[in-house]
Motif scaffolding. Structure first.
Motif, PDB file in Angstrom:
ATOM      1  N   LYS A 138     -23.010  47.552   9.707  1.00  0.00           N
ATOM      2  CA  LYS A 138     -23.516  48.897   9.446  1.00  0.00           C
ATOM      3  C   LYS A 138     -22.792  49.549   8.272  1.00  0.00           C
ATOM      4  CE  LYS A 138     -24.994  49.816  14.215  1.00  0.00           C
ATOM      5  NZ  LYS A 138     -24.851  50.712  15.396  1.00  0.00           N
ATOM      6  N   LEU A 139     -21.533  49.189   8.078  1.00  0.00           N
ATOM      7  CA  LEU A 139     -20.733  49.791   7.016  1.00  0.00           C
ATOM      8  C   LEU A 139     -20.234  48.724   6.051  1.00  0.00           C
ATOM      9  CD1 LEU A 139     -18.560  52.218   9.185  1.00  0.00           C
ATOM     10  CD2 LEU A 139     -20.585  52.800   7.832  1.00  0.00           C
ATOM     11  N   PRO A 140     -20.177  49.021   4.753  1.00  0.00           N
ATOM     12  CA  PRO A 140     -19.638  48.054   3.788  1.00  0.00           C
ATOM     13  C   PRO A 140     -18.219  47.609   4.133  1.00  0.00           C
ATOM     14  CG  PRO A 140     -20.754  49.845   2.653  1.00  0.00           C
ATOM     15  CD  PRO A 140     -20.687  50.236   4.099  1.00  0.00           C
ATOM     16  N   ALA A 141     -17.454  48.503   4.756  1.00  0.00           N
ATOM     17  CA  ALA A 141     -16.069  48.181   5.093  1.00  0.00           C
ATOM     18  C   ALA A 141     -15.979  47.080   6.144  1.00  0.00           C
ATOM     19  CB  ALA A 141     -15.346  49.426   5.588  1.00  0.00           C
ATOM     20  N   ASP A 142     -17.076  46.812   6.835  1.00  0.00           N
ATOM     21  CA  ASP A 142     -17.084  45.757   7.854  1.00  0.00           C
ATOM     22  C   ASP A 142     -17.323  44.375   7.268  1.00  0.00           C
ATOM     23  OD1 ASP A 142     -16.663  47.651   9.835  1.00  0.00           O
ATOM     24  OD2 ASP A 142     -18.811  47.981  10.149  1.00  0.00           O
ATOM     25  N   LEU A 143     -17.616  44.293   5.974  1.00  0.00           N
ATOM     26  CA  LEU A 143     -17.852  43.004   5.329  1.00  0.00           C
ATOM     27  C   LEU A 143     -16.571  42.181   5.272  1.00  0.00           C
ATOM     28  CD1 LEU A 143     -20.052  44.219   2.337  1.00  0.00           C
ATOM     29  CD2 LEU A 143     -20.845  42.819   4.256  1.00  0.00           C
ATOM     30  N   PHE A 144     -16.731  40.865   5.306  1.00  0.00           N
ATOM     31  CA  PHE A 144     -15.558  39.988   5.265  1.00  0.00           C
ATOM     32  C   PHE A 144     -14.787  40.142   3.955  1.00  0.00           C
ATOM     33  CE2 PHE A 144     -13.676  35.880   3.975  1.00  0.00           C
ATOM     34  CZ  PHE A 144     -12.716  35.785   4.969  1.00  0.00           C
ATOM     35  N   ALA A 145     -15.471  40.568   2.904  1.00  0.00           N
ATOM     36  CA  ALA A 145     -14.811  40.727   1.606  1.00  0.00           C
ATOM     37  C   ALA A 145     -13.580  41.630   1.706  1.00  0.00           C
ATOM     38  CB  ALA A 145     -15.793  41.307   0.586  1.00  0.00           C
ATOM     39  N   PHE A 146     -13.591  42.591   2.651  1.00  0.00           N
ATOM     40  CA  PHE A 146     -12.460  43.504   2.794  1.00  0.00           C
ATOM     41  C   PHE A 146     -11.368  42.925   3.698  1.00  0.00           C
ATOM     42  CE2 PHE A 146     -16.051  46.143   1.630  1.00  0.00           C
ATOM     43  CZ  PHE A 146     -15.511  46.923   0.617  1.00  0.00           C
ATOM     44  N   LYS A 147     -11.674  41.801   4.340  1.00  0.00           N
ATOM     45  CA  LYS A 147     -10.675  41.150   5.191  1.00  0.00           C
ATOM     46  C   LYS A 147     -10.094  39.907   4.518  1.00  0.00           C
ATOM     47  CE  LYS A 147     -13.012  42.679   9.406  1.00  0.00           C
ATOM     48  NZ  LYS A 147     -14.075  43.415   8.702  1.00  0.00           N
ATOM     49  N   TYR A 148     -10.756  39.464   3.454  1.00  0.00           N
ATOM     50  CA  TYR A 148     -10.288  38.290   2.731  1.00  0.00           C
ATOM     51  C   TYR A 148      -8.904  38.580   2.171  1.00  0.00           C
ATOM     52  CZ  TYR A 148     -10.162  34.576  -0.809  1.00  0.00           C
ATOM     53  OH  TYR A 148      -9.820  33.495  -1.575  1.00  0.00           O
ATOM     54  N   ALA A 149      -7.939  37.747   2.539  1.00  0.00           N
ATOM     55  CA  ALA A 149      -6.554  38.053   2.181  1.00  0.00           C
ATOM     56  C   ALA A 149      -5.811  36.853   1.627  1.00  0.00           C
ATOM     57  CB  ALA A 149      -5.827  38.596   3.402  1.00  0.00           C
ATOM     58  N   PRO A 150      -6.118  36.427   0.405  1.00  0.00           N
ATOM     59  CA  PRO A 150      -5.353  35.326  -0.193  1.00  0.00           C
ATOM     60  C   PRO A 150      -3.931  35.765  -0.517  1.00  0.00           C
ATOM     61  CG  PRO A 150      -6.802  36.304  -1.826  1.00  0.00           C
ATOM     62  CD  PRO A 150      -7.145  36.958  -0.501  1.00  0.00           C
ATOM     63  N   ASP A 151      -3.041  34.828  -0.515  1.00  0.00           N
ATOM     64  CA  ASP A 151      -1.643  35.132  -0.817  1.00  0.00           C
ATOM     65  C   ASP A 151      -1.460  35.312  -2.314  1.00  0.00           C
ATOM     66  OD1 ASP A 151       1.045  35.430  -0.893  1.00  0.00           O
ATOM     67  OD2 ASP A 151       1.533  33.342  -0.433  1.00  0.00           O
ATOM     68  N   ARG A 152      -1.201  36.533  -2.736  1.00  0.00           N
ATOM     69  CA  ARG A 152      -0.997  36.824  -4.155  1.00  0.00           C
ATOM     70  C   ARG A 152       0.416  37.342  -4.416  1.00  0.00           C
ATOM     71  NH1 ARG A 152      -5.691  36.125  -6.592  1.00  0.00           N
ATOM     72  NH2 ARG A 152      -7.668  36.588  -5.544  1.00  0.00           N
ATOM     73  N   SER A 153       1.335  36.994  -3.535  1.00  0.00           N
ATOM     74  CA  SER A 153       2.696  37.501  -3.662  1.00  0.00           C
ATOM     75  C   SER A 153       3.369  37.057  -4.958  1.00  0.00           C
ATOM     76  CB  SER A 153       3.538  37.054  -2.467  1.00  0.00           C
ATOM     77  OG  SER A 153       3.530  35.636  -2.358  1.00  0.00           O
ATOM     78  N   SER A 154       2.989  35.875  -5.463  1.00  0.00           N
ATOM     79  CA  SER A 154       3.620  35.376  -6.689  1.00  0.00           C
ATOM     80  C   SER A 154       2.657  35.412  -7.876  1.00  0.00           C
ATOM     81  CB  SER A 154       4.093  33.931  -6.459  1.00  0.00           C
ATOM     82  OG  SER A 154       3.000  33.093  -6.132  1.00  0.00           O
ATOM     83  N   ASP A 155       1.585  36.200  -7.764  1.00  0.00           N
ATOM     84  CA  ASP A 155       0.576  36.241  -8.822  1.00  0.00           C
ATOM     85  C   ASP A 155       0.451  37.665  -9.344  1.00  0.00           C
ATOM     86  OD1 ASP A 155      -1.490  35.850 -10.534  1.00  0.00           O
ATOM     87  OD2 ASP A 155      -2.976  35.308  -9.025  1.00  0.00           O
ATOM     88  N   ASP A 156       0.684  37.838 -10.644  1.00  0.00           N
ATOM     89  CA  ASP A 156       0.571  39.174 -11.218  1.00  0.00           C
ATOM     90  C   ASP A 156      -0.844  39.491 -11.677  1.00  0.00           C
ATOM     91  OD1 ASP A 156       0.288  37.560 -13.403  1.00  0.00           O
ATOM     92  OD2 ASP A 156       2.107  38.229 -14.427  1.00  0.00           O
ATOM     93  N   GLY A 157      -1.776  38.544 -11.499  1.00  0.00           N
ATOM     94  CA  GLY A 157      -3.170  38.798 -11.831  1.00  0.00           C
ATOM     95  C   GLY A 157      -3.630  38.192 -13.141  1.00  0.00           C
ATOM     96  N   TRP A 158      -2.688  37.947 -14.058  1.00  0.00           N
ATOM     97  CA  TRP A 158      -3.074  37.440 -15.367  1.00  0.00           C
ATOM     98  C   TRP A 158      -3.571  36.006 -15.304  1.00  0.00           C
ATOM     99  CZ3 TRP A 158      -4.045  40.568 -19.167  1.00  0.00           C
ATOM    100  CH2 TRP A 158      -3.401  41.807 -19.218  1.00  0.00           C
ATOM    101  N   ASN A 159      -3.154  35.266 -14.290  1.00  0.00           N
ATOM    102  CA  ASN A 159      -3.573  33.873 -14.172  1.00  0.00           C
ATOM    103  C   ASN A 159      -4.596  33.656 -13.056  1.00  0.00           C
ATOM    104  OD1 ASN A 159      -1.698  32.978 -16.214  1.00  0.00           O
ATOM    105  ND2 ASN A 159      -0.064  33.240 -14.682  1.00  0.00           N
ATOM    106  N   ALA A 160      -5.228  34.731 -12.639  1.00  0.00           N
ATOM    107  CA  ALA A 160      -6.200  34.616 -11.551  1.00  0.00           C
ATOM    108  C   ALA A 160      -7.424  33.806 -11.985  1.00  0.00           C
ATOM    109  CB  ALA A 160      -6.637  36.005 -11.086  1.00  0.00           C
ATOM    110  N   PHE A 161      -7.733  33.818 -13.275  1.00  0.00           N
ATOM    111  CA  PHE A 161      -8.897  33.090 -13.782  1.00  0.00           C
ATOM    112  C   PHE A 161      -8.465  32.163 -14.901  1.00  0.00           C
ATOM    113  CE2 PHE A 161     -12.386  32.666 -16.848  1.00  0.00           C
ATOM    114  CZ  PHE A 161     -13.372  32.141 -16.019  1.00  0.00           C
TER     115      PHE A 161
END
Length: 277
Positions: free
Chosen positions: A124-147
């Motif tokens: 019923k709500l967008p917040a219930d989508l799995f996309a908001f629960k998807y939780a990859p480990d990004r503790s060592s990733d600053d984002g620049w190498n995500a792609f």
């Protein structure tokens, strides 16, 4: 076999059943997770059609919950007389044109699975989508190498098809087109110098580049801006060479389609300001 899970994904429930996909019936277990429905066939009779989403090695059929278009039930054989097998069925119609039929021995298992699947497949709500629960480990990733463009092009099979395509650094410093990446895919026969000339014939120098390729059937999706044709009908042999290279890479060209996202009136008006169609 354990169900493959994404970070943040968890199993909600599991039931024994028969799965029927495109007339291929297999006994096994259906697992509902917070992201997908996953049927795992028993080792003695695995599902075996990769084109329908079956993983031969894992012997499973997966349907992400977001792909589900409708869920229906069939109780016609619940009290079937011998020699018919008593069962109830849950029919899952998918947006990718698959239809998966799950047959259960007892009604309560079907109803429990259907009741658990519906709110996850149709939140019923967008917040219930799995996309908001998807939780990859990004503790060592600053984002620049995500792609990684090179890895992504390799995934699409471009690196392996060097006869038709090549990865060019012609836009390495965004000097040709500021909205294009530093690495672009162009026909193998085109030189960087020819691409630079061809870019001048396109609005904001957005020359035709590959943005997606189907690894199986080798279909390719190109993008570009409008050609600078104008009222005097200018043309560019280098621009045409890029398009010809694309057509040659895809076969005889009969399957090539050009989509113009503008309205016909807007496209016509653009010719008076140097654009075209």
């Amino acid at each position: 076999m354990s169900v493959p899970l994404l970070p943040g994904e968890s199993v909600v429930c599991s039931y024994e059943c028969f799965a029927n996909v495109a007339h291929n019936s297999s006994p096994g277990k259906i697992h509902l997770t917070t992201y997908k429905l996953c049927f795992v066939a028993k080792p003695d009779k695995p599902a075996h059609n990769p084109k329908l989403g079956c993983d031969v090695e894992a012997a499973c059929v997966q349907a992400p919950l977001g792909v589900i278009a409708a869920i229906d039930t069939d109780f016609r054989n619940e009290n079937a007389p011998p020699p018919l097998v008593k069962h109830v069925a849950m029919i899952i119609d998918c947006k990718d044109f698959r239809s998966i039929r799950l047959e259960f021995e007892h009604r309560k298992e079907l109803e429990a699975l259907a009741a658990a699947t519906a709110p996850l497949a149709f939140p019923k709500l967008p917040a219930d989508l799995f996309a908001f629960k998807y939780a990859p480990d990004r503790s060592s990733d600053d984002g620049w190498n995500a792609f990684d463009a090179v890895k992504e092009y390799a995934r699409m099979g471009i690196a392996a098809d060097s006869e038709h395509w090549r990865i060019s650094e012609v836009n390495a410093n965004h000097q040709i087109c500021s909205s294009y990446p530093t690495l672009v895919v162009i026909p193998a026969a085109m030189t960087d110098a020819e691409v630079e000339v061809a870019a001048r014939f396109r609005r904001k120098q957005r020359f035709p580049v590959v943005c997606w390729r189907n690894k199986q059937n080798k279909a390719v999706l190109f993008r570009s801006s409008q050609p600078m044709v104008g009222v005097f009908r200018h043309w560019s042999p280098e621009d045409e060479a890029i398009l010809r290279g694309a057509v040659d890479a895809m076969g005889d060209g009969r399957g090539v389609h050009v989509f113009d996202c503008r309205s016909s009136s807007s496209a016509a008006m653009q010719t008076w300001v140097g654009g075209g169609r």
